[in-house]
Scaffold this motif. Structure first.
Motif, mmCIF file in Angstrom:
data_model
loop_
_atom_site.group_PDB
_atom_site.id
_atom_site.type_symbol
_atom_site.label_atom_id
_atom_site.label_comp_id
_atom_site.label_asym_id
_atom_site.label_seq_id
_atom_site.Cartn_x
_atom_site.Cartn_y
_atom_site.Cartn_z
ATOM 1 N N THR A 236 0.755 -1.333 -0.182
ATOM 2 C CA THR A 236 -0.223 -0.051 0.026
ATOM 3 C C THR A 236 0.914 1.343 -0.019
ATOM 4 O OG1 THR A 236 -0.327 -0.200 2.463
ATOM 5 C CG2 THR A 236 -1.969 -0.940 1.041
ATOM 6 N N THR A 237 2.149 1.135 0.099
ATOM 7 C CA THR A 237 2.808 2.463 0.128
ATOM 8 C C THR A 237 3.900 2.180 -1.125
ATOM 9 O OG1 THR A 237 4.565 1.512 1.748
ATOM 10 C CG2 THR A 237 2.788 2.992 2.586
ATOM 11 N N ASP A 238 3.674 1.326 -1.900
ATOM 12 C CA ASP A 238 4.680 1.363 -3.380
ATOM 13 C C ASP A 238 4.687 2.370 -4.087
ATOM 14 O OD1 ASP A 238 5.603 0.269 -5.888
ATOM 15 O OD2 ASP A 238 5.895 -1.514 -4.706
ATOM 16 N N GLY A 239 5.935 2.952 -4.662
ATOM 17 C CA GLY A 239 5.721 4.135 -5.301
ATOM 18 C C GLY A 239 5.299 4.033 -6.778
ATOM 19 N N ARG A 240 5.020 2.489 -7.196
ATOM 20 C CA ARG A 240 4.548 2.507 -8.438
ATOM 21 C C ARG A 240 2.898 2.741 -8.572
ATOM 22 N NH1 ARG A 240 7.229 -3.468 -9.056
ATOM 23 N NH2 ARG A 240 7.033 -3.374 -6.846
ATOM 24 N N ILE A 241 2.498 2.766 -7.283
ATOM 25 C CA ILE A 241 0.954 3.182 -7.209
ATOM 26 C C ILE A 241 0.700 4.683 -7.820
ATOM 27 C CG2 ILE A 241 -0.918 3.732 -5.660
ATOM 28 C CD1 ILE A 241 0.363 1.683 -3.693
ATOM 29 N N LYS A 242 1.624 5.533 -7.412
ATOM 30 C CA LYS A 242 1.616 6.789 -7.993
ATOM 31 C C LYS A 242 1.956 6.886 -9.393
ATOM 32 C CE LYS A 242 3.638 11.378 -7.470
ATOM 33 N NZ LYS A 242 4.631 12.361 -6.633
ATOM 34 N N LEU A 295 7.646 9.473 -1.750
ATOM 35 C CA LEU A 295 9.168 9.300 -1.325
ATOM 36 C C LEU A 295 9.778 8.071 -2.076
ATOM 37 C CD1 LEU A 295 9.371 10.415 2.356
ATOM 38 C CD2 LEU A 295 9.814 11.847 0.298
ATOM 39 N N ASN A 296 8.942 6.913 -1.843
ATOM 40 C CA ASN A 296 9.235 5.676 -2.669
ATOM 41 C C ASN A 296 9.443 5.788 -4.149
ATOM 42 O OD1 ASN A 296 9.386 4.307 -0.077
ATOM 43 N ND2 ASN A 296 7.455 3.436 -0.360
ATOM 44 N N ALA A 297 8.375 6.462 -4.727
ATOM 45 C CA ALA A 297 8.290 6.806 -6.049
ATOM 46 C C ALA A 297 9.816 7.471 -6.789
ATOM 47 C CB ALA A 297 7.343 7.568 -6.563
ATOM 48 N N GLN A 298 10.098 8.464 -5.752
ATOM 49 C CA GLN A 298 11.264 9.278 -6.134
ATOM 50 C C GLN A 298 12.655 8.452 -6.542
ATOM 51 O OE1 GLN A 298 11.971 13.066 -4.255
ATOM 52 N NE2 GLN A 298 9.929 12.920 -3.606
ATOM 53 N N VAL A 299 12.514 7.277 -5.237
ATOM 54 C CA VAL A 299 13.670 6.339 -5.384
ATOM 55 C C VAL A 299 13.496 5.391 -6.661
ATOM 56 C CG1 VAL A 299 15.076 4.779 -4.193
ATOM 57 C CG2 VAL A 299 14.254 6.825 -2.873
ATOM 58 N N GLU A 302 12.038 7.458 -10.253
ATOM 59 C CA GLU A 302 13.216 8.526 -10.611
ATOM 60 C C GLU A 302 14.618 8.282 -10.489
ATOM 61 O OE1 GLU A 302 11.748 12.311 -8.936
ATOM 62 O OE2 GLU A 302 9.679 11.629 -9.056
ATOM 63 N N GLY A 303 14.874 7.234 -9.638
ATOM 64 C CA GLY A 303 16.364 6.957 -9.380
ATOM 65 C C GLY A 303 16.945 7.632 -8.659
ATOM 66 N N ARG A 304 16.487 8.521 -7.740
ATOM 67 C CA ARG A 304 16.997 9.422 -6.849
ATOM 68 C C ARG A 304 17.991 8.589 -5.602
ATOM 69 N NH1 ARG A 304 14.351 14.241 -4.350
ATOM 70 N NH2 ARG A 304 16.472 14.711 -4.158
ATOM 71 N N PRO A 306 18.246 7.394 -1.941
ATOM 72 C CA PRO A 306 17.447 7.805 -0.526
ATOM 73 C C PRO A 306 17.829 8.786 0.413
ATOM 74 C CG PRO A 306 17.940 5.604 -0.988
ATOM 75 C CD PRO A 306 18.586 6.211 -1.974
ATOM 76 N N ALA A 307 19.224 9.168 0.827
ATOM 77 C CA ALA A 307 19.710 10.296 1.544
ATOM 78 C C ALA A 307 19.159 11.618 1.083
ATOM 79 C CB ALA A 307 21.126 10.042 1.717
ATOM 80 N N ASP A 308 19.213 11.788 -0.374
ATOM 81 C CA ASP A 308 18.874 12.984 -0.869
ATOM 82 C C ASP A 308 17.357 13.286 -0.702
ATOM 83 O OD1 ASP A 308 21.524 13.631 -1.535
ATOM 84 O OD2 ASP A 308 21.018 12.697 -3.547
ATOM 85 N N VAL A 309 16.667 12.297 -0.998
ATOM 86 C CA VAL A 309 15.178 12.194 -0.785
ATOM 87 C C VAL A 309 14.668 12.577 0.483
ATOM 88 C CG1 VAL A 309 12.923 10.691 -0.980
ATOM 89 C CG2 VAL A 309 14.734 10.593 -2.813
ATOM 90 N N ALA A 310 15.392 11.828 1.413
ATOM 91 C CA ALA A 310 15.359 12.080 2.940
ATOM 92 C C ALA A 310 15.258 13.669 3.402
ATOM 93 C CB ALA A 310 15.812 11.254 3.766
ATOM 94 N N MET A 311 16.635 13.783 2.914
ATOM 95 C CA MET A 311 16.753 15.372 3.414
ATOM 96 C C MET A 311 15.950 16.462 2.717
ATOM 97 S SD MET A 311 19.111 17.118 5.377
ATOM 98 C CE MET A 311 19.842 18.610 5.543
ATOM 99 N N ASP A 312 15.539 16.247 1.549
ATOM 100 C CA ASP A 312 14.643 17.177 1.048
ATOM 101 C C ASP A 312 13.320 17.231 1.538
ATOM 102 O OD1 ASP A 312 16.616 17.882 -0.992
ATOM 103 O OD2 ASP A 312 15.843 16.599 -2.542
ATOM 104 N N TRP A 313 12.799 15.977 2.063
ATOM 105 C CA TRP A 313 11.652 16.007 2.574
ATOM 106 C C TRP A 313 11.687 16.651 4.051
ATOM 107 C CZ3 TRP A 313 9.564 13.509 6.996
ATOM 108 C CH2 TRP A 313 8.350 13.360 7.189
#
Length: 323
Positions: A236-242, A295-299, A302-304, A306-313
């Motif tokens: 239910t939190t998979d990035g592919r949902i988005k 957040l999961n979709a960004q990784v 989009e291939g970002r 995880p540390a960058d996604v976490a910090m940006d959020w």
């Protein structure tokens, strides 16, 4: 207790031999902001942070590491451990002192119960009580997000059929009751066929067997998106949902166990640094299903990193400023 995998055993041997080294990669740091600005400094705390190796756990592990570093702690980043067994055993052996864990996973896989508890609060209360009593592991307040099993359909089909809840599948013509599931869920005692029975559409009479396709996990998402089946099993939190614009159906008859995530910290650390509760609670409260899907979709999509996604959020939410 579950037997360690070979990979888990190997990693623990490495950790035991070399102490708490950094294995998880780059961790940004900043200064606490907003409602976290008043949190007492963690100067003097040395703490190991672990996580499992999938994208959601990596993001959450980096969030924890960034928060504690920004509060003054000396953080050893041991995220990206291979599997649940490894992370759990590392915590029990005091190789790490903090990790994010899911209520249902701990209840079933670690504490040995046969099935989870669908009610989120009851599941949290039960696992928190038992883990504290048996292992001295303290569960902080859980996040709203619930990374459980579920079923999804395309937005187009959801609008066409006016279906947003699992209970509504029963009202559809049998020809519309087509499902894609992955093999593990198809064969679990608490999996697919018991779910159909719970919702009044048992296998055979309610859902013909030729209406069900068993696929690899990744293929389920693609098949659902392409219309090969009406309903696809998802997390239910998979990035592919988005990314695929899927609609997750509400589990309105509460079949699936709760898998809310929470920070878990060793009691000896929390007793000495009780301000960790104040540090994590506002952040945990913001971790909803839509937030984790994004957040999961960004990784994943989009291939970002995880540390960058976490910090940006954390910066976006006003919890941390960049140095």
């Amino acid at each position: 207790m579950k037997r360690l995998t070979a990979a888990a055993t190997a990693l623990l041997l490495v950790l035991s031999g070399c102490g708490l080294g950094t294995s998880g990669g780059f961790v940004p740091t900043g200064a606490l902001q907003g409602q976290l600005r008043s949190v007492q400094s963690l100067d003097g705390l040395t703490i190991g942070v672990g996580s499992k190796s999938f994208q959601e756990q990596l993001i959450l592990g980096k969030i924890a590491a960034i928060l504690m570093r920004s509060a003054g702690a000396n953080v050893h980043d041991l995220t990206n451990m291979p599997g649940s067994d490894t992370s759990r055993q590392a915590m029990l052996q005091d190789q790490i002192q903090m990790a994010w864990e899911y209520t249902g996973t701990a209840w079933i896989s670690y504490l040995g119960h046969d099935s989870g508890i669908p009610d989120k609060q009851q599941q949290y209360d039960a696992v928190a009580k038992e883990d504290a009593a048996k292992y001295g592991l303290i569960w902080l307040k859980p996040a709203p997000m619930n990374n459980s099993y579920g079923f999804a359909m395309t937005r187009k089909e959801s609008d066409r059929l006016h279906v947003t809840k699992l209970s509504q599948v029963q009202s559809l013509p049998v020809k519309e009751r087509t499902f894609c599931v992955e093999s593990e869920f198809a064969n679990r005692n608490d999996g697919f066929e018991p779910m159909l029975k719970h919702y009044g559409i048992p296998i055979g009479s309610g859902v013909p067997r030729n209406n069900v396709r068993t696929l690899d996990t990744g293929a389920v998402y693609a098949a659902t998106s392409h219309g090969d089946c009406r309903f696809g099993e998802i997390f239910t939190t998979d990035g592919r949902i988005k990314s695929l614009d899927l609609v997750v159906l509400q589990d309105d008859k509460k079949y699936f166990p709760a898998y809310n995530v929470a920070p878990v910290i060793s009691k000896k650390v929390l007793d000495k640094y009780p301000q960790l509760r104040d540090l994590f609670q506002p952040v945990t409260d913001k971790l909803t299903d839509p937030v984790l899907i994004d957040l999961n979709a960004q990784v994943d999509v989009e291939g970002r990193e995880p540390a960058d996604v976490a910090m940006d959020w954390l910066v976006k939410e006003g919890f941390v400023s960049r140095d």
